[in-house]
Scaffold this active site. Structure first.
Site, PDB file in Angstrom:
ATOM      1  N   ASP A   1       0.861  -1.190   0.000  1.00 25.46           N
ATOM      2  CA  ASP A   1       0.000   0.000   0.000  1.00 25.46           C
ATOM      3  C   ASP A   1       0.895   1.237   0.000  1.00 25.46           C
ATOM      4  OD1 ASP A   1      -1.967   2.083   0.858  1.00 25.46           O
ATOM      5  OD2 ASP A   1      -3.257   0.348   1.189  1.00 25.46           O
TER       6      ASP A   1
ATOM      7  N   LEU B   1      -6.460  -4.917  -4.801  1.00 24.16           N
ATOM      8  CA  LEU B   1      -7.487  -3.909  -4.521  1.00 24.16           C
ATOM      9  C   LEU B   1      -6.941  -2.489  -4.583  1.00 24.16           C
ATOM     10  CD1 LEU B   1      -9.173  -5.709  -1.486  1.00 24.16           C
ATOM     11  CD2 LEU B   1     -10.030  -5.581  -3.808  1.00 24.16           C
TER      12      LEU B   1
ATOM     13  N   SER C   1     -15.165  -2.839 -11.571  1.00 24.29           N
ATOM     14  CA  SER C   1     -16.192  -1.913 -11.071  1.00 24.29           C
ATOM     15  C   SER C   1     -17.411  -1.895 -11.972  1.00 24.29           C
ATOM     16  CB  SER C   1     -15.611  -0.507 -11.017  1.00 24.29           C
ATOM     17  OG  SER C   1     -16.646   0.446 -10.856  1.00 24.29           O
TER      18      SER C   1
ATOM     19  N   TYR D   1     -11.926   6.528 -14.862  1.00 25.27           N
ATOM     20  CA  TYR D   1     -11.918   5.432 -13.882  1.00 25.27           C
ATOM     21  C   TYR D   1     -12.537   4.165 -14.482  1.00 25.27           C
ATOM     22  CZ  TYR D   1     -13.334   2.827  -9.701  1.00 25.27           C
ATOM     23  OH  TYR D   1     -13.537   1.843  -8.777  1.00 25.27           O
TER      24      TYR D   1
ATOM     25  N   ASN E   1     -21.741  -0.310  -5.527  1.00 25.70           N
ATOM     26  CA  ASN E   1     -21.302   0.703  -4.553  1.00 25.70           C
ATOM     27  C   ASN E   1     -21.136   0.097  -3.163  1.00 25.70           C
ATOM     28  OD1 ASN E   1     -22.362   2.221  -6.896  1.00 25.70           O
ATOM     29  ND2 ASN E   1     -21.821   3.962  -5.618  1.00 25.70           N
TER      30      ASN E   1
ATOM     31  N   VAL F   1     -20.561   7.822  -1.050  1.00 27.47           N
ATOM     32  CA  VAL F   1     -21.627   8.719  -0.592  1.00 27.47           C
ATOM     33  C   VAL F   1     -22.211   8.269   0.751  1.00 27.47           C
ATOM     34  CG1 VAL F   1     -23.483   7.540  -1.884  1.00 27.47           C
ATOM     35  CG2 VAL F   1     -23.679   9.983  -1.363  1.00 27.47           C
TER      36      VAL F   1
ATOM     37  N   ILE G   1     -26.118  17.331  -2.466  1.00 29.91           N
ATOM     38  CA  ILE G   1     -26.537  16.337  -3.452  1.00 29.91           C
ATOM     39  C   ILE G   1     -26.151  16.853  -4.831  1.00 29.91           C
ATOM     40  CG2 ILE G   1     -28.526  15.218  -4.516  1.00 29.91           C
ATOM     41  CD1 ILE G   1     -29.927  15.301  -1.839  1.00 29.91           C
TER      42      ILE G   1
ATOM     43  N   ARG H   1     -22.411  15.838 -11.289  1.00 32.22           N
ATOM     44  CA  ARG H   1     -20.998  15.750 -11.690  1.00 32.22           C
ATOM     45  C   ARG H   1     -20.911  15.183 -13.113  1.00 32.22           C
ATOM     46  NH1 ARG H   1     -19.080  12.343  -6.416  1.00 32.22           N
ATOM     47  NH2 ARG H   1     -18.126  14.002  -5.210  1.00 32.22           N
TER      48      ARG H   1
END
Ligand code: NAD
Ligand code: UD1
Length: 307
Positions: free
Chosen positions: A32, A72, A119, A143, A172, A187, A203, A270
């Site tokens: 890491d 990960l 993902s 991403y 998520n 979130v 939001i 976004r």
């Protein structure tokens, strides 16, 4: 007893996985760079190598002699990949190729299996929800493009280099240890802290965006099961519940649990944000013989109490 490398093992998901592996009696090495990882997340018996997952020497050294790799380490924030495009690309795609390359000869000169995090972002705004693994991939963010690239390199790792992999398209993920203080965090961690403290929430957009929230305990169980099953080829699975929750619904549940009401401050959506993200867990269930166990209420309660 086996010896596993967990890249990103001081982060949110990686540290829960490292705890589980140690609890099962395995040896764990963590690689890491501590960019978002925290030392207090590291289980005491785990060996920590502080280094960059895109640095071949650091990865080779950390991987020497292990029986398998859980990969990960990544910049997990979609927003961050917008702000630091090339830097996140280096970690998220080059880092994964570096891991696959080192896995070719990690034990006695031969390959070791890699279980890695892809993902739901690979699907982008594909409207064919709930999304099956064979749905079209059309990522909207750097991403998501890099995660799709990881899956394509996993095909190469197997077909050309004999490195078996299992990839999970996490939807998520939430739970204790997800950093509530960082604006780049998930979130739920941000909202849970704010609602508990009675603070306003921001939001992005109208709050009708929908996510498939998965508790971290379920994620860890499937990661371990995938390694126990001994990866063959380069398979990819959704890791999801199939249950939709909008941000506005999420806030209402959190308010109920915390007996608190907070103000919603709206900002523009976004760029590259996905509107609806729900996975179909059928293939996960059929292959591993079980589904996610944690419902949202149970998972949120555990998140709020930090357990
Ligand atoms: P996290 O930020 O808590 O963990 C990532 C870890 O990787 C951190 O400890 C960080 O310090 C480390 N790291 C980052 N860059 C590194 C580098 N260059 N070299 C070595 N280590 C580095 O995030 P997380 O939520 O635990 O995410 C874990 C994995 O799951 C990531 O691959 C992420 O993309 C993926 N994922 C997460 C979610 C989610 O909802 N949290 C969903 C889908 C996929
Ligand atoms: C998350 C993960 C990503 C993963 C993807 C898979 C994090 C940080 N990101 O991305 O690693 O690959 O799921 O589905 O864990 N939002 C607000 N207010 C806030 C924060 C967020 O409105 O204060 C909104 C966002 O604009 C977005 C939604 O909440 O619409 C979810 O955001 P976020 O938790 O960052 O996750 P994803 O972008 O879905």
């Amino acid at each position: 007893m086996a010896h596993f490398l967990v890249t990103g093992g001081c982060g949110f998901i990686g540290s829960h996985l490292a705890d589980r592996l140690i609890g099962d009696g395995h040896r764990v090495t963590i690689l890491d760079d501590m960019s978002t990882g925290r030392l207090e997340n590291k289980p005491l018996p785990a060996r920590l190598v502080v280094g960059d997952v895109a640095d071949p020497d650091a990865v080779r050294q950390a991987m020497q002699g292990v029986d398998g790799v859980f990969h990960l380490a990544a910049v997990a924030s979609v927003q961050r990949s917008r702000e630091l495009w090339a830097e996140t690309h280096r970690t998220n795609l080059s880092g994964t190729v570096t891991v696959f390359e080192a896995a070719r000869s990690a034990r006695n000169g031969g390959p070791v299996p890699v279980v890695y995090a892809s993902s739901a972002a690979v699907y982008g705004d594909n409207p064919a929800t709930p999304l099956r693994e064979d749905a079209a991939t059309r990522p909207l963010s750097a991403y998501g493009v890099d995660k799709l690239g990881c899956e394509l390199h996993a095909d190469v790792a197997w077909a050309i280099h004999g490195v078996p992999t299992t990839g999970f398209r996490f939807f998520n993920v939430y739970g204790p240890r997800q950093d509530p203080a960082s604006p780049y965090s998930g979130v739920i961690s941000i909202f849970a802290r704010r609602v508990a403290q009675g603070e306003d929430v921001t939001i992005f957009g109208d709050g009708q965006q929908v996510r498939d929230f998965v508790f971290v305990g379920d994620v860890v169980r499937f990661l371990v099961k995938a390694m126990e099953r001994r990866p063959q080829g380069a398979e990819v699975f959704n890791l999801c519940t199939g249950r939709p929750t909008s941000l506005l619904m999420l806030l209402e549940v959190l308010e109920e649990l915390c007996a608190s009401r907070v103000r919603r401050l709206h900002q523009p959506a976004r760029a590259g944000d996905i509107r609806v993200s729900i996975g179909d867990p059928a293939r996960l269930r059929a292959t591993f013989g079980e589904a996610c166990r944690f419902g949202l209420l149970q998972g949120l309660s555990a998140t709020l109490t930090g357990e």
